[in-house]
Design an enzyme around this catalytic site. Structure first.
Site, PDB file in Angstrom:
ATOM      1  N   GLU A 256       0.885  -1.166   0.000  1.00  0.00           N
ATOM      2  CA  GLU A 256       0.000   0.000   0.000  1.00  0.00           C
ATOM      3  C   GLU A 256       0.918   1.209   0.000  1.00  0.00           C
ATOM      4  OE1 GLU A 256      -3.084  -0.480  -0.273  1.00  0.00           O
ATOM      5  OE2 GLU A 256      -3.274  -2.542   0.387  1.00  0.00           O
ATOM      6  N   CYS A 295      -3.648   7.851   3.851  1.00  0.00           N
ATOM      7  CA  CYS A 295      -3.376   7.356   2.500  1.00  0.00           C
ATOM      8  C   CYS A 295      -4.609   7.537   1.616  1.00  0.00           C
ATOM      9  CB  CYS A 295      -2.961   5.897   2.552  1.00  0.00           C
ATOM     10  SG  CYS A 295      -4.036   4.900   3.588  1.00  0.00           S
TER      11      CYS A 295
END
Ligand code: NAP
Length: 525
Positions: A256, A295
């Site tokens: 990620e 994020c």
């Protein structure tokens, strides 16, 4: 000053030599130190494989669910203490710290329920039997069984609690022991949360280990049944992917990484419409929550050309209400960034964006703080930029500023906006706000290949909408391309990272009996 120890091979151990320092993000005072120099990572990975793995794999999904439930309860019982650590070390307001810590307990609780619903099985069954010949005597069946190695979890600084929990919950559910390594700079909260997890007595020996400090030679001891799950920068991800042991042993690496998430306002919405209001609410939430260090935060805001002026005025109105300062102050809604380096990077990023878009709110020279010494702390003001046209932009589509920063970009029609959004080269999440079915259909399907998740905000769901920055354990988290290409969470889907899918070919009735004793891949809640 507190020394953050690691928990390896069943013992709390401190490293030697030069330790990394952790700071109070508001006052810049050193608050803790961590070192892993001299620690035996090879032994820790062996311990996980030899002791933790077998113990966990012996348990059914339902029994693993009971462990997860106890972990969720333990975190809830220590909530206030954990929130305070997030406020001190990571610069979170209490509300931001709740997002992290409550996200951790909620994820454990969700996987506890999921495991309960998967019952007494030990493996997952993928799909229906597939006939391989003219009769049903020979057939095929796919199954997922727990890998027999250890999962290495390497996390970013921004979610010390949730980041640990989301990876740990899926690994435990899947029957795989893990070694978790929080980012050193904000490890104070992760360290205490891990202590709470161990103290709960829920975890069989060897199933959970903690590395506080640098990764050292951790990856040098990987074997072919191990897995790496990483969250952080694209640069570190590239190093991990190219690690010689990862390559030599074919170790799966789930990543990620960076993401230039988008909010897209449909051409049908005007000021006053519920879906327009939802769009403003979500954009401001994602820009300000955790000081934009998510994020999944919105970085690019696409707006029809003729609505840019109105949208910018409305966003500025709402951003003006926010107060930046000491997270301990009740009136403060935006705390400092978590580290000195993040502040340096965010300010450099704003300068990059400002070379191609105009700052219309905030910016590097507008520091105004509540209850904090302006000469200290890692503060960055919420900053809104506006671009003239999308085509001329470069940094706005390629450089993620990991702070309270976003850019409004005009667009002309659905085909053009899909092409421009795609210039982000893959993101975790897009959110689209419109009540026009045909616009939604074109953009949702057009953007799907570039995103791991798409949130569709319309009048019908305006009252119950969950902002795009909130990751739900029921749904996949991850995105293609720049976002790393990984997938986490998503119920049983997330567990498959820690399991091997095997195609079985054989006598139909035998495979049917195996399938009956397993739990459905798509099963559970
Ligand atoms: P980072 O510098 O890549 O660090 C992430 C983790 O990797 C930390 O635990 C770090 O440990 C570890 N690490 C660094 N070098 C390593 C190596 N050679 N081998 C093994 N582990 C290593 O990222 P960050 O500072 O936490 O975050 C920076 C950027 O990541 C952000 O600005 C943002 O762009 C991105 N990010 C993305 C997401 C997402 O989910 N997509 C989430 C958060 C951040 P140490 O702390 O000990 O160095």
């Amino acid at each position: 000053m507190k020394t953050l120890t690691s928990f390896l091979s069943g013992t709390w151990v401190a490293g030697h030599g030069q330790a990394a320092l952790l700071y109070n993000a508001t006052t810049e005072e050193p608050i803790a130190e961590a070192s892993t120099v001299g620690l035996d990572f090879a032994g820790a990975l062996r311990f996980a494989r030899q002791v933790g793995g077998p113990a966990l794999r012996r348990l059914s999904f339902a029994e693993r669910g009971q462990i997860l439930k106890r972990l969720a309860d333990a975190i809830v019982a220590h909530r206030d203490e954990l929130l305070l650590l997030g406020m001190i070390n990571a610069g979170n307001t209490r509300s931001d710290a709740k997002f992290d810590v409550d996200g951790a307990s909620a994820t454990f609780a969700y996987y506890a329920e999921l495991c309960k619903s998967l019952g007494e099985a030990h493996y997952l069954v993928d799909g229906e039997p597939i006939p391989l010949g003219r009769s049903s005597r020979l057939s095929g069946q796919h199954v997922f069984c727990s890998r027999t190695g250890v999962a290495i979890h390497i996390n970013a600084f921004n979610f010390p609690a949730w980041g640990l929990a989301e990876k740990a919950a899926t690994a435990i559910a899947a029957g795989m022991p893990f070694v978790t390594k929080p980012a050193t700079s904000t490890a104070l909260l992760a360290h205490r949360m891990f202590e709470v997890m161990i103290e709960s007595g829920a975890l069989p020996e060897g199933t959970a280990q903690l590395v506080c400090g640098g990764a050292g030679d951790l990856l040098d001891h990987l074997t072919s049944q191990d897995v790496v799950a990483f969250t952080g920068s694209a640069d570190t991800a590239a190093k991990l992917r190219g690690h010689r042991r990862v390559l030599a042993k074919g170790v799966p690496v789930n990543v990620e990484a960076d993401s230039l998430n988008v909010a897209l306002l449909g051409p049908d919405l005007d000021s006053g419409a519920p879906s327009y209001d939802l769009f403003l609410t979500c954009v401001v939430k994602e820009l300000t929550q955790k000081a934009g260090q998510k994020c999944t935060a919105i970085r690019r805001i696409f707006v029809p050309t003729d609505k840019v002026e109105q949208v910018v005025a409305d966003l500025i109105d709402r951003l003006s209400i926010h107060k930046v300062g000491a997270p301990s102050k009740d009136e403060v809604t935006i705390g400092p960034l978590s580290t000195a380096q993040q502040k340096v990077d965010a300010l450099a990023g704003i300068a990059k964006l400002a070379a191609e878009a105009k700052i219309v709110f905030g910016g590097p020279d507008s520091l105004s703080l509540h209850g904090a010494d302006p000469s200290k702390g890692y503060f960055v003001m919420p900053t809104l930029l506006v671009a003239q046209s999308s085509e001329s932009l470069s940094a706005v589509h390629s450089h993620e500023v990991f702070g309270p920063v976003a850019t409004v970009i005009p667009y002309t029609d659905s085909a053009q906006v899909v092409a421009q959004i795609a210039r982000g080269e893959g993101s975790l999440v897009a959110s689209i706000y419109s009540d026009d079915k045909s616009f939604l259909q074109d953009t949702v399907l057009g953007l799907a290949p570039y995103h791991g998740r798409i949130c569709i905000g319309s009048e019908k769901v305006a009252g119950t909408f969950i902002p795009p920055g909130t990751v739900m354990p029921q749904l996949l988290h991850g995105g293609p391309g720049r976002a790393g290409g990984g997938t986490e969470l998503g119920g049983t889907r997330g567990m498959t990272l820690y399991m091997q899918r095997t195609a079985l070919q054989g006598f139909g009735p035998f495979l049917e009996s195996l399938a009956t004793a397993g739990a459905k891949l798509s099963g559970g809640r």
